[in-house]
Design an enzyme around this catalytic site. Structure first.
Site, PDB file in Angstrom:
ATOM      1  N   GLU A 110       4.567  -2.373  -3.484  1.00  0.00           N
ATOM      2  CA  GLU A 110       4.380  -1.341  -4.516  1.00  0.00           C
ATOM      3  C   GLU A 110       5.463  -1.321  -5.603  1.00  0.00           C
ATOM      4  OE1 GLU A 110       0.712   0.399  -3.054  1.00  0.00           O
ATOM      5  OE2 GLU A 110       1.754   0.185  -4.952  1.00  0.00           O
TER       6      GLU A 110
ATOM      7  N   ASP B 277      -0.935  -2.925   1.541  1.00  0.00           N
ATOM      8  CA  ASP B 277       0.224  -2.540   0.720  1.00  0.00           C
ATOM      9  C   ASP B 277       1.178  -1.641   1.493  1.00  0.00           C
ATOM     10  OD1 ASP B 277      -2.188  -2.568  -1.754  1.00  0.00           O
ATOM     11  OD2 ASP B 277      -0.457  -3.889  -1.790  1.00  0.00           O
TER      12      ASP B 277
ATOM     13  N   ARG C 164      -5.385   6.013  -9.777  1.00  0.00           N
ATOM     14  CA  ARG C 164      -3.983   6.342 -10.077  1.00  0.00           C
ATOM     15  C   ARG C 164      -3.766   6.471 -11.588  1.00  0.00           C
ATOM     16  NH1 ARG C 164      -1.116   2.440  -6.841  1.00  0.00           N
ATOM     17  NH2 ARG C 164      -1.914   3.758  -5.203  1.00  0.00           N
TER      18      ARG C 164
ATOM     19  N   ASP D  59      -3.670  -2.410   7.385  1.00  0.00           N
ATOM     20  CA  ASP D  59      -3.487  -1.999   6.000  1.00  0.00           C
ATOM     21  C   ASP D  59      -2.727  -3.138   5.314  1.00  0.00           C
ATOM     22  OD1 ASP D  59      -2.916  -0.255   3.695  1.00  0.00           O
ATOM     23  OD2 ASP D  59      -0.888  -0.199   4.494  1.00  0.00           O
TER      24      ASP D  59
ATOM     25  N   ASN E  88      -6.489  -9.024  -4.681  1.00  0.00           N
ATOM     26  CA  ASN E  88      -5.057  -8.878  -4.352  1.00  0.00           C
ATOM     27  C   ASN E  88      -4.792  -9.318  -2.914  1.00  0.00           C
ATOM     28  OD1 ASN E  88      -4.857  -7.775  -6.887  1.00  0.00           O
ATOM     29  ND2 ASN E  88      -4.674  -5.658  -6.178  1.00  0.00           N
TER      30      ASN E  88
ATOM     31  N   THR F 222      -6.974  -0.135   0.489  1.00  0.00           N
ATOM     32  CA  THR F 222      -7.476   0.468  -0.738  1.00  0.00           C
ATOM     33  C   THR F 222      -7.389  -0.509  -1.906  1.00  0.00           C
ATOM     34  OG1 THR F 222      -6.641   2.590   0.056  1.00  0.00           O
ATOM     35  CG2 THR F 222      -7.091   2.428  -2.280  1.00  0.00           C
TER      36      THR F 222
ATOM     37  N   HIS G   8      -7.106  -1.665 -15.628  1.00  0.00           N
ATOM     38  CA  HIS G   8      -6.912  -2.031 -14.213  1.00  0.00           C
ATOM     39  C   HIS G   8      -7.184  -3.517 -13.990  1.00  0.00           C
ATOM     40  CE1 HIS G   8      -7.728  -2.068  -9.802  1.00  0.00           C
ATOM     41  NE2 HIS G   8      -6.534  -1.479  -9.876  1.00  0.00           N
TER      42      HIS G   8
END
Ligand code: XBP
Ligand code: MG
Length: 257
Positions: free
Chosen positions: A19, A12, A57, A10, A129, A124, A83
């Protein structure tokens, strides 16, 4: 008994603590650029993190925390535009070196690469990024350390759905028993478990400590360094731990029997 062949990471909260001071700040900058008076403070953002995916989100925020906002005619385009602006802010922050890797991440990546294990990312977040984080922390060639970068909208459903892990294993022709996953959150743990992967190492962070990590092989406060070991937060033979390849192999063996 299957051998440990691949590590699925993963991003983040796991590779880097992105975050609170990264994504959250980038969202707020994009809202300000758009002339919106939305401000996601640390507490609100902690609630919004229940929903993975930046676009999802934003929608969740409007559905549950800002129901009075009059939505533009083309709502999808509005959310997508916000976004994209946020992603531009976030990748710029990463390019400026704003977010370091968490303790032990670079050490462990070097160790497992030297041992010839296969690596993948299963996240995700938006692919750009991931590239920006790897480049800014490990150098321009680091993207090539990972056979597959499974990220963002490439999978139909985001975590806690298992899709992103299933997609990564399919791309690499791996079975769940060949893998060990690294996660930081309850959404991530559910995604890994529902993908059938039993070997799972969790490193918590400020937003996820205290969440339900049922099914994790081991929960630590970080991966640790020999000079600064991690703390075991789930039952383990020792209080202090340094996550290295021998430990990963033991977790994999215990999880797969
Ligand atoms: C964390 C997420 C992402 C990030 C924001 O992903 O849920 O949505 O919070 O990135 P993971 P985007 O823990 O799976 O790495 O705005 O690009 O979605
Ligand atoms: Mg995460």
């Amino acid at each position: 008994m299957a051998q440990l062949q691949a590590l699925l990471f993963d991003v983040d909260g796991t590779l880097a603590d992105t975050e609170r001071d990264g994504h959250r700040v980038a969202f707020n900058r994009a809202f300000a650029d758009a002339g919106l008076d939305w401000e996601w403070d640390e507490a609100l953002y902690g609630k919004l993190l229940a929903v993975t995916g930046g676009k999802e989100r934003i929608r969740h925020y409007l559905d549950h925390f800002n129901t009075g906002f009059e939505r533009p005619a083309d709502y999808d385009a509005f959310v997508a535009g916000l976004h994209a602006a946020k992603t531009a802010h976030y990748t710029r922050m990463l390019d400026e070196g704003a977010i370091p890797l968490r303790p032990g991440v670079e050490r462990l990546l070097q160790e497992v690469r030297d041992a010839g294990l296969r690596l993948a990312v299963a996240t995700t977040t938006t692919p750009a990024n991931v590239t920006a984080l790897l480049h800014s922390t490990l150098g321009s060639g680091a993207e090539g350390w990972f056979e597959v970068i499974a990220a963002g909208d490439v999978a139909p459903a985001k975590k806690p759905a298992p899709d992103i892990y299933l997609w990564a294993m399919e791309q690499m022709n791996l079975q769940p028993a060949d893998c060990l996953a690294f996660e930081d959150s309850d959404n991530g743990v559910r995604s890994v478990k529902d993908a059938g992967i039993r070997a799972l190492l969790v490193t918590v962070n400020g937003y996820t400590e205290g969440q339900d990590f049922d099914g994790a092989s081991l929960v630590l406060d970080q991966l640790g360094e020999p000079s600064a070991p991690a703390r075991a937060l789930s039952p383990w033979e020792a209080e202090q731990v340094v996550a290295d390849l021998p430990l990963l192999r033991r977790l994999h063996e215990q999880a797969n029997g």
